[in-house]
Design a protein around this motif. Structure first.
Motif, PDB file in Angstrom:
ATOM      1  N   THR A  89      23.640   6.566  19.189  1.00 43.42           N
ATOM      2  CA  THR A  89      23.975   6.345  20.022  1.00 43.42           C
ATOM      3  C   THR A  89      23.364   7.015  21.980  1.00 43.42           C
ATOM      4  OG1 THR A  89      25.944   6.699  20.046  1.00 43.42           O
ATOM      5  CG2 THR A  89      25.211   7.101  22.406  1.00 43.42           C
ATOM      6  N   ILE A  90      22.009   7.913  21.178  1.00 46.60           N
ATOM      7  CA  ILE A  90      20.897   8.222  22.178  1.00 46.60           C
ATOM      8  C   ILE A  90      19.869   7.511  22.035  1.00 46.60           C
ATOM      9  CG2 ILE A  90      19.400   9.648  21.641  1.00 46.60           C
ATOM     10  CD1 ILE A  90      21.151  12.266  21.566  1.00 46.60           C
ATOM     11  N   MET A  91      19.657   6.345  20.403  1.00 44.11           N
ATOM     12  CA  MET A  91      18.746   5.545  21.111  1.00 44.11           C
ATOM     13  C   MET A  91      19.048   4.377  21.390  1.00 44.11           C
ATOM     14  SD  MET A  91      16.092   7.725  19.366  1.00 44.11           S
ATOM     15  CE  MET A  91      14.570   6.826  19.231  1.00 44.11           C
ATOM     16  N   ARG A  92      19.842   3.834  21.465  1.00 41.90           N
ATOM     17  CA  ARG A  92      20.637   2.777  21.990  1.00 41.90           C
ATOM     18  C   ARG A  92      20.612   3.276  23.159  1.00 41.90           C
ATOM     19  NH1 ARG A  92      24.007   2.231  18.095  1.00 41.90           N
ATOM     20  NH2 ARG A  92      25.877   3.543  19.132  1.00 41.90           N
ATOM     21  N   GLU A  93      20.929   3.833  23.951  1.00 39.99           N
ATOM     22  CA  GLU A  93      20.102   4.246  25.491  1.00 39.99           C
ATOM     23  C   GLU A  93      19.316   4.584  25.754  1.00 39.99           C
ATOM     24  OE1 GLU A  93      22.679   7.658  26.192  1.00 39.99           O
ATOM     25  OE2 GLU A  93      25.148   7.079  25.497  1.00 39.99           O
ATOM     26  N   LEU A  94      18.279   5.183  24.931  1.00 38.07           N
ATOM     27  CA  LEU A  94      16.705   5.148  25.214  1.00 38.07           C
ATOM     28  C   LEU A  94      16.131   3.786  24.647  1.00 38.07           C
ATOM     29  CD1 LEU A  94      16.087   8.814  24.444  1.00 38.07           C
ATOM     30  CD2 LEU A  94      16.684   7.564  26.546  1.00 38.07           C
ATOM     31  N   ALA A  95      17.100   2.670  24.600  1.00 34.17           N
ATOM     32  CA  ALA A  95      15.813   1.810  24.109  1.00 34.17           C
ATOM     33  C   ALA A  95      15.202   1.620  24.101  1.00 34.17           C
ATOM     34  CB  ALA A  95      17.063   0.653  23.803  1.00 34.17           C
ATOM     35  N   ASN A  96      14.764   1.249  26.158  1.00 35.32           N
ATOM     36  CA  ASN A  96      13.300   0.713  26.674  1.00 35.32           C
ATOM     37  C   ASN A  96      13.056   1.717  27.785  1.00 35.32           C
ATOM     38  OD1 ASN A  96      14.428  -1.695  27.445  1.00 35.32           O
ATOM     39  ND2 ASN A  96      15.735  -1.550  28.549  1.00 35.32           N
ATOM     40  N   ALA A  97      13.136   3.174  27.406  1.00 34.70           N
ATOM     41  CA  ALA A  97      12.119   4.780  27.480  1.00 34.70           C
ATOM     42  C   ALA A  97      11.138   4.393  26.192  1.00 34.70           C
ATOM     43  CB  ALA A  97      12.971   5.502  27.706  1.00 34.70           C
ATOM     44  N   LYS A  98       9.931   5.176  26.970  1.00 33.13           N
ATOM     45  CA  LYS A  98       8.793   5.282  26.110  1.00 33.13           C
ATOM     46  C   LYS A  98       9.496   6.873  25.287  1.00 33.13           C
ATOM     47  CE  LYS A  98       4.593   6.704  25.748  1.00 33.13           C
ATOM     48  NZ  LYS A  98       3.290   6.257  25.900  1.00 33.13           N
ATOM     49  N   LYS A  99       9.163   6.377  23.848  1.00 35.63           N
ATOM     50  CA  LYS A  99      10.004   8.252  23.083  1.00 35.63           C
ATOM     51  C   LYS A  99       9.111   8.643  22.258  1.00 35.63           C
ATOM     52  CE  LYS A  99      12.718   4.498  21.418  1.00 35.63           C
ATOM     53  NZ  LYS A  99      12.344   3.509  22.378  1.00 35.63           N
ATOM     54  N   ILE A 100       8.541  10.074  22.723  1.00 31.61           N
ATOM     55  CA  ILE A 100       7.440  10.574  21.908  1.00 31.61           C
ATOM     56  C   ILE A 100       7.829  11.686  21.124  1.00 31.61           C
ATOM     57  CG2 ILE A 100       5.864  12.149  22.456  1.00 31.61           C
ATOM     58  CD1 ILE A 100       5.177  10.788  25.597  1.00 31.61           C
ATOM     59  N   ALA A 101       7.701  11.778  19.901  1.00 30.87           N
ATOM     60  CA  ALA A 101       8.219  12.815  18.659  1.00 30.87           C
ATOM     61  C   ALA A 101       7.053  13.853  18.711  1.00 30.87           C
ATOM     62  CB  ALA A 101       8.455  12.237  17.525  1.00 30.87           C
ATOM     63  N   ILE A 102       7.598  14.927  18.563  1.00 27.57           N
ATOM     64  CA  ILE A 102       6.715  16.562  18.862  1.00 27.57           C
ATOM     65  C   ILE A 102       7.493  16.971  17.671  1.00 27.57           C
ATOM     66  CG2 ILE A 102       5.863  18.686  19.700  1.00 27.57           C
ATOM     67  CD1 ILE A 102       5.651  16.455  22.151  1.00 27.57           C
ATOM     68  N   SER A 103       6.992  17.914  16.050  1.00 21.76           N
ATOM     69  CA  SER A 103       7.807  17.351  15.342  1.00 21.76           C
ATOM     70  C   SER A 103       6.561  19.025  14.132  1.00 21.76           C
ATOM     71  CB  SER A 103       7.983  16.646  14.162  1.00 21.76           C
ATOM     72  OG  SER A 103       8.592  16.863  13.250  1.00 21.76           O
ATOM     73  N   GLY A 104       7.313  19.821  13.659  1.00 24.15           N
ATOM     74  CA  GLY A 104       6.428  20.623  12.761  1.00 24.15           C
ATOM     75  C   GLY A 104       6.088  19.743  11.896  1.00 24.15           C
TER      76      GLY A 104
END
Length: 133
Positions: free
Chosen positions: A22-37
């Protein structure tokens, strides 16, 4: 590692956090940046599936396709994660609407910098306590 990761995520895509789709559908047009260990190799299939634009992860040096003993970036380290977050946030306009999702106390600095912070999962009791406060 890359092959095992792909096999792992192919079997897990539908069972990861139930809200992620659901979150990813809502952010479909947003720039998505992951920060992970986690290491990049372990996350590539997931990042591709979820449509991330960039990722900052733990980086281990390799020689001839094999890991050697040097960790170049330890994104699980609080100090290095804070440096990564500062660099990423410096590239985002101050008036931008930002969303952040964190699951450990190591994400607290990051969550304090976004306009819409969200704590996911309940395993980290310290982060949960801060979120409830």
């Amino acid at each position: 590692i890359a092959q095992l990761s792909r096999e792992f995520w192919e079997n897990r895509f539908q069972n990861i956090f139930p809200f992620i789709h659901t979150i990813m559908r809502e952010l479909a047009n947003a720039k998505k940046i992951a920060i992970s260990g986690s290491s990049m190799e372990s996350l590539v299939p997931l990042l591709e599936f979820l449509g991330f634009d960039a990722a900052y992860t733990t980086q281990v040096s390799m020689t001839n396709g094999k890991y050697d003993s040097e960790v170049e970036v330890n994104a699980a380290s609080q100090a290095q994660k804070e440096r990564i977050v500062a660099e990423v946030m410096a590239g985002i306009p101050e008036d931008a609407v930002t969303y952040g999702y964190g699951d450990s106390i190591a994400d607290l600095t990051f969550l304090s910098l976004v306009t819409n912070p969200t704590v996911v999962g309940s395993h980290d009791k310290d982060l949960r306590k801060v979120a409830l406060e």
